[in-house]
Design a protein around this motif. Structure first.
Motif, PDB file in Angstrom:
ATOM      1  N   MET A   1       0.842  -1.182   0.000  1.00 19.29           N
ATOM      2  CA  MET A   1       0.000   0.000   0.000  1.00 19.29           C
ATOM      3  C   MET A   1       0.883   1.239   0.000  1.00 19.29           C
ATOM      4  N   SER A   2       0.551   2.163  -0.868  1.00 21.62           N
ATOM      5  CA  SER A   2       1.341   3.378  -0.955  1.00 21.62           C
ATOM      6  C   SER A   2       0.802   4.440   0.001  1.00 21.62           C
ATOM      7  N   VAL A   3       1.702   5.253   0.469  1.00 21.34           N
ATOM      8  CA  VAL A   3       1.304   6.354   1.345  1.00 21.34           C
ATOM      9  C   VAL A   3       0.433   7.326   0.565  1.00 21.34           C
ATOM     10  N   GLU A   4       0.801   7.582  -0.690  1.00 15.40           N
ATOM     11  CA  GLU A   4       0.031   8.500  -1.523  1.00 15.40           C
ATOM     12  C   GLU A   4      -1.395   7.993  -1.726  1.00 15.40           C
ATOM     13  N   GLY A   5      -1.562   6.699  -1.949  1.00 19.74           N
ATOM     14  CA  GLY A   5      -2.894   6.122  -2.120  1.00 19.74           C
ATOM     15  C   GLY A   5      -3.728   6.257  -0.862  1.00 19.74           C
ATOM     16  N   LYS A   6      -3.104   6.030   0.288  1.00 15.37           N
ATOM     17  CA  LYS A   6      -3.826   6.172   1.557  1.00 15.37           C
ATOM     18  C   LYS A   6      -4.261   7.618   1.791  1.00 15.37           C
ATOM     19  N   ILE A   7      -3.391   8.561   1.447  1.00 19.45           N
ATOM     20  CA  ILE A   7      -3.720   9.976   1.632  1.00 19.45           C
ATOM     21  C   ILE A   7      -4.874  10.372   0.720  1.00 19.45           C
ATOM     22  N   LYS A   8      -4.827   9.950  -0.543  1.00 22.70           N
ATOM     23  CA  LYS A   8      -5.911  10.264  -1.477  1.00 22.70           C
ATOM     24  C   LYS A   8      -7.228   9.662  -1.000  1.00 22.70           C
ATOM     25  N   GLU A   9      -7.172   8.422  -0.542  1.00 23.50           N
ATOM     26  CA  GLU A   9      -8.396   7.773  -0.069  1.00 23.50           C
ATOM     27  C   GLU A   9      -8.959   8.504   1.145  1.00 23.50           C
ATOM     28  N   GLY A  10      -8.099   8.891   2.060  1.00 24.37           N
ATOM     29  CA  GLY A  10      -8.547   9.607   3.260  1.00 24.37           C
ATOM     30  C   GLY A  10      -9.114  10.987   2.943  1.00 24.37           C
ATOM     31  N   ALA A  11      -8.428  11.715   2.082  1.00 24.61           N
ATOM     32  CA  ALA A  11      -8.900  13.050   1.710  1.00 24.61           C
ATOM     33  C   ALA A  11     -10.220  12.969   0.953  1.00 24.61           C
ATOM     34  N   GLY A  12     -10.328  11.990   0.075  1.00 22.88           N
ATOM     35  CA  GLY A  12     -11.573  11.807  -0.669  1.00 22.88           C
ATOM     36  C   GLY A  12     -12.722  11.445   0.251  1.00 22.88           C
TER      37      GLY A  12
ATOM     38  N   GLU B   1      -9.539   6.810  -6.654  1.00 26.48           N
ATOM     39  CA  GLU B   1      -8.199   6.879  -7.219  1.00 26.48           C
ATOM     40  C   GLU B   1      -7.176   6.309  -6.235  1.00 26.48           C
ATOM     41  N   GLY B   2      -7.307   6.686  -4.974  1.00 23.42           N
ATOM     42  CA  GLY B   2      -6.413   6.156  -3.941  1.00 23.42           C
ATOM     43  C   GLY B   2      -6.608   4.665  -3.735  1.00 23.42           C
ATOM     44  N   ARG B   3      -7.855   4.196  -3.779  1.00 28.21           N
ATOM     45  CA  ARG B   3      -8.132   2.763  -3.602  1.00 28.21           C
ATOM     46  C   ARG B   3      -7.515   1.946  -4.733  1.00 28.21           C
ATOM     47  N   VAL B   4      -7.636   2.428  -5.965  1.00 27.29           N
ATOM     48  CA  VAL B   4      -7.089   1.708  -7.111  1.00 27.29           C
ATOM     49  C   VAL B   4      -5.565   1.656  -7.023  1.00 27.29           C
TER      50      VAL B   4
ATOM     51  N   LYS C   1      -7.136  -1.928  -4.345  1.00 25.69           N
ATOM     52  CA  LYS C   1      -8.475  -2.224  -3.842  1.00 25.69           C
ATOM     53  C   LYS C   1      -9.497  -1.923  -4.934  1.00 25.69           C
ATOM     54  N   ALA C   2     -10.663  -2.505  -4.799  1.00 25.75           N
ATOM     55  CA  ALA C   2     -11.746  -2.231  -5.740  1.00 25.75           C
ATOM     56  C   ALA C   2     -12.328  -0.851  -5.469  1.00 25.75           C
ATOM     57  N   PRO C   3     -12.686  -0.097  -6.512  1.00 27.42           N
ATOM     58  CA  PRO C   3     -13.296   1.219  -6.294  1.00 27.42           C
ATOM     59  C   PRO C   3     -14.711   1.100  -5.757  1.00 27.42           C
ATOM     60  N   LYS C   4     -15.146   2.124  -5.054  1.00 30.87           N
ATOM     61  CA  LYS C   4     -16.528   2.202  -4.578  1.00 30.87           C
ATOM     62  C   LYS C   4     -17.409   2.526  -5.783  1.00 30.87           C
ATOM     63  N   THR C   5     -18.497   1.797  -5.954  1.00 30.42           N
ATOM     64  CA  THR C   5     -19.345   2.011  -7.123  1.00 30.42           C
ATOM     65  C   THR C   5     -20.715   2.555  -6.777  1.00 30.42           C
ATOM     66  N   THR C   6     -21.064   2.616  -5.511  1.00 32.45           N
ATOM     67  CA  THR C   6     -22.378   3.134  -5.131  1.00 32.45           C
ATOM     68  C   THR C   6     -22.366   4.660  -5.163  1.00 32.45           C
ATOM     69  N   LYS C   7     -23.533   5.244  -5.154  1.00 33.20           N
ATOM     70  CA  LYS C   7     -23.676   6.693  -5.159  1.00 33.20           C
ATOM     71  C   LYS C   7     -23.183   7.246  -3.821  1.00 33.20           C
TER      72      LYS C   7
END
Length: 58
Positions: A1-12, A40-43, A47-53
């Motif tokens: 897991m990348s730090v950048e991905g975790k940051i993007k996921e958290g900020a999103g 973007e961070g999950r991918v 990880k699989a992206p969230k697809t729900t609204k």
């Protein structure tokens, strides 16, 4: 897991949660932007992206 991905996921996540309950189009657009950033961070982390609204609780 990348730090950048975790940051993007958290900020999103934060952006999505802050705006998901607004009824106006601007809030809904910001919630979707947050969901897109989160995905973007999950991918990046394999990880699989969230697809729900945004705002559905899933």
């Amino acid at each position: 897991m990348s730090v950048e991905g975790k940051i993007k996921e958290g900020a999103g996540y934060i952006k999505e949660e802050m705006n998901e309950h607004g009824k106006d189009p601007a809030s809904q657009r910001k919630a979707q932007e947050g969901r897109d950033l989160r995905n973007e961070g999950r991918v990046e982390d394999g990880k699989a992206p969230k697809t729900t609204k945004p705002g559905t609780g899933h």
